[in-house]
Write a protein that holds these residues in place. Structure first.
Motif, PDB file in Angstrom:
ATOM      1  N   ALA A 115       0.825  -1.210   0.000  1.00  0.00           N
ATOM      2  CA  ALA A 115       0.000   0.000   0.000  1.00  0.00           C
ATOM      3  C   ALA A 115       0.860   1.261   0.000  1.00  0.00           C
ATOM      4  CB  ALA A 115      -0.925   0.010   1.205  1.00  0.00           C
ATOM      5  N   ARG A 116       2.101   1.159   0.447  1.00  0.00           N
ATOM      6  CA  ARG A 116       2.993   2.319   0.474  1.00  0.00           C
ATOM      7  C   ARG A 116       3.590   2.617  -0.899  1.00  0.00           C
ATOM      8  NH1 ARG A 116       3.798   3.700   5.706  1.00  0.00           N
ATOM      9  NH2 ARG A 116       3.428   2.092   7.258  1.00  0.00           N
ATOM     10  N   LEU A 117       3.485   1.691  -1.838  1.00  0.00           N
ATOM     11  CA  LEU A 117       4.030   1.936  -3.174  1.00  0.00           C
ATOM     12  C   LEU A 117       3.235   2.994  -3.920  1.00  0.00           C
ATOM     13  CD1 LEU A 117       4.783  -1.733  -4.258  1.00  0.00           C
ATOM     14  CD2 LEU A 117       6.408  -0.019  -3.456  1.00  0.00           C
ATOM     15  N   GLY A 118       1.930   3.089  -3.681  1.00  0.00           N
ATOM     16  CA  GLY A 118       1.105   4.040  -4.419  1.00  0.00           C
ATOM     17  C   GLY A 118       0.701   5.263  -3.623  1.00  0.00           C
ATOM     18  N   ALA A 119       0.951   5.295  -2.314  1.00  0.00           N
ATOM     19  CA  ALA A 119       0.533   6.441  -1.501  1.00  0.00           C
ATOM     20  C   ALA A 119       1.377   6.493  -0.231  1.00  0.00           C
ATOM     21  CB  ALA A 119      -0.941   6.340  -1.145  1.00  0.00           C
ATOM     22  N   SER A 120       1.427   7.676   0.362  1.00  0.00           N
ATOM     23  CA  SER A 120       2.050   7.828   1.682  1.00  0.00           C
ATOM     24  C   SER A 120       0.925   7.961   2.704  1.00  0.00           C
ATOM     25  CB  SER A 120       2.966   9.049   1.705  1.00  0.00           C
ATOM     26  OG  SER A 120       2.223  10.220   1.423  1.00  0.00           O
ATOM     27  N   TRP A 121       1.173   7.420   3.902  1.00  0.00           N
ATOM     28  CA  TRP A 121       0.124   7.295   4.904  1.00  0.00           C
ATOM     29  C   TRP A 121       0.527   8.012   6.186  1.00  0.00           C
ATOM     30  CZ3 TRP A 121      -4.244   4.553   3.502  1.00  0.00           C
ATOM     31  CH2 TRP A 121      -4.139   3.818   2.323  1.00  0.00           C
ATOM     32  N   CYS A 122      -0.447   8.638   6.826  1.00  0.00           N
ATOM     33  CA  CYS A 122      -0.214   9.201   8.161  1.00  0.00           C
ATOM     34  C   CYS A 122      -1.514   9.088   8.962  1.00  0.00           C
ATOM     35  CB  CYS A 122       0.305  10.633   8.095  1.00  0.00           C
ATOM     36  SG  CYS A 122      -0.929  11.881   7.883  1.00  0.00           S
ATOM     37  N   CYS A 123      -1.353   9.106  10.281  1.00  0.00           N
ATOM     38  CA  CYS A 123      -2.497   8.890  11.170  1.00  0.00           C
ATOM     39  C   CYS A 123      -2.407   9.860  12.347  1.00  0.00           C
ATOM     40  CB  CYS A 123      -2.482   7.444  11.652  1.00  0.00           C
ATOM     41  SG  CYS A 123      -3.836   7.057  12.733  1.00  0.00           S
ATOM     42  N   HIS A 124      -3.562  10.326  12.827  1.00  0.00           N
ATOM     43  CA  HIS A 124      -3.634  11.216  13.986  1.00  0.00           C
ATOM     44  C   HIS A 124      -4.660  10.663  14.958  1.00  0.00           C
ATOM     45  CE1 HIS A 124      -1.169  14.283  12.107  1.00  0.00           C
ATOM     46  NE2 HIS A 124      -1.875  14.117  11.014  1.00  0.00           N
ATOM     47  N   PRO A 125      -4.482  10.722  16.227  1.00  0.00           N
ATOM     48  CA  PRO A 125      -3.331  11.285  16.952  1.00  0.00           C
ATOM     49  C   PRO A 125      -2.173  10.304  17.019  1.00  0.00           C
ATOM     50  CG  PRO A 125      -4.982  10.497  18.499  1.00  0.00           C
ATOM     51  CD  PRO A 125      -5.561  10.283  17.137  1.00  0.00           C
ATOM     52  N   HIS A 126      -0.978  10.853  17.228  1.00  0.00           N
ATOM     53  CA  HIS A 126       0.227  10.031  17.331  1.00  0.00           C
ATOM     54  C   HIS A 126       0.441   9.522  18.759  1.00  0.00           C
ATOM     55  CE1 HIS A 126       1.452  10.874  13.268  1.00  0.00           C
ATOM     56  NE2 HIS A 126       1.322  12.171  13.474  1.00  0.00           N
ATOM     57  N   THR A 127      -0.281  10.077  19.707  1.00  0.00           N
ATOM     58  CA  THR A 127      -0.111   9.691  21.116  1.00  0.00           C
ATOM     59  C   THR A 127      -1.127   8.631  21.500  1.00  0.00           C
ATOM     60  OG1 THR A 127      -1.570  11.482  21.781  1.00  0.00           O
ATOM     61  CG2 THR A 127       0.778  11.952  21.756  1.00  0.00           C
ATOM     62  N   ARG A 128      -0.957   8.082  22.685  1.00  0.00           N
ATOM     63  CA  ARG A 128      -1.888   7.059  23.183  1.00  0.00           C
ATOM     64  C   ARG A 128      -3.236   7.688  23.522  1.00  0.00           C
ATOM     65  NH1 ARG A 128       3.028   5.422  24.801  1.00  0.00           N
ATOM     66  NH2 ARG A 128       3.502   3.228  24.545  1.00  0.00           N
TER      67      ARG A 128
END
Length: 195
Positions: A115-128
């Motif tokens: 999935a990283r070959l066609g897009a870059s991924w990020c998620c929020h929140p980064h904390t617990r």
């Protein structure tokens, strides 16, 4: 008597605080002849009865250890579907704590590098995320497409860690992620004579 003799006698009485005779045991000593044999009675020993308790063998034997505080969670939607074209796509996942005690949740990334070959991924929140029982929280997942994709579609999993304590992970959960890349460019086909 002179005054010096009186002072010396008084000073001796003040310093001598112990009695002249020390008695370690003030009770009178009893001899063996003084104990009558008629008063001695042999008592029977009481036997301790040990009762056995039969524990039924379980019909289903558990495959592994049973946790004292199981980790349970629910999420919606059950799977994430991304259709990637020109613009970034943002989806939100709501997570519920269905356990009977407070839990910590943390997004740990994606399983599956295709999935990283066609897009870059990020998620929020980064904390617990701290969730008491029955409450929910939201995780935002953002995917930014690349200029071209070498694959038409991909299947990955969003990994979420859960634990009772802040720095202790008890279990991992995987939320399915299905991605379709509209910017897929197939590799050039080789001419028929080469090979």
């Amino acid at each position: 008597m002179s005054s010096k003799e009186l002072v010396s006698e008084e000073s001796q009485h003040v310093h001598n605080t112990l009695p002249p005779k020390l008695i370690y045991n003030p009770r009178e000593k009893i001899e063996a002849e003084q104990i009558p044999i008629e008063d001695l009675v042999v008592q029977e020993k009481k036997e301790k009865r040990i009762e056995t308790q039969l524990v039924p063998y379980p019909e289903k034997v558990p495959l592994g250890p049973i946790p004292k505080f199981p980790v349970e969670m629910a999420w919606s939607p059950s799977a994430l579907y991304f259709v990637m074209d020109e613009e970034p796509v943002t989806l939100k996942v709501r997570i519920w704590n269905t356990s009977y005690h407070c839990m910590y949740f943390l997004f740990c990334g994606l399983w599956g590098d295709t999935a990283r070959l066609g897009a870059s991924w990020c998620c929020h929140p980064h904390t617990r995320i701290w969730l008491p029982p029955g409450l929910s929280s939201q995780i935002t997942v953002k995917a930014t497409p690349r200029e071209a994709s070498p694959i038409p579609c991909a299947i990955a999993r969003m990994q979420v860690a859960a634990g009772h304590l802040r720095d202790n992970v008890t279990g991992y959960f995987a939320i399915p992620v299905h991605v379709k890349f509209l910017k897929y460019i197939p590799p050039p086909a080789a001419p028929e004579g080469e090979g």
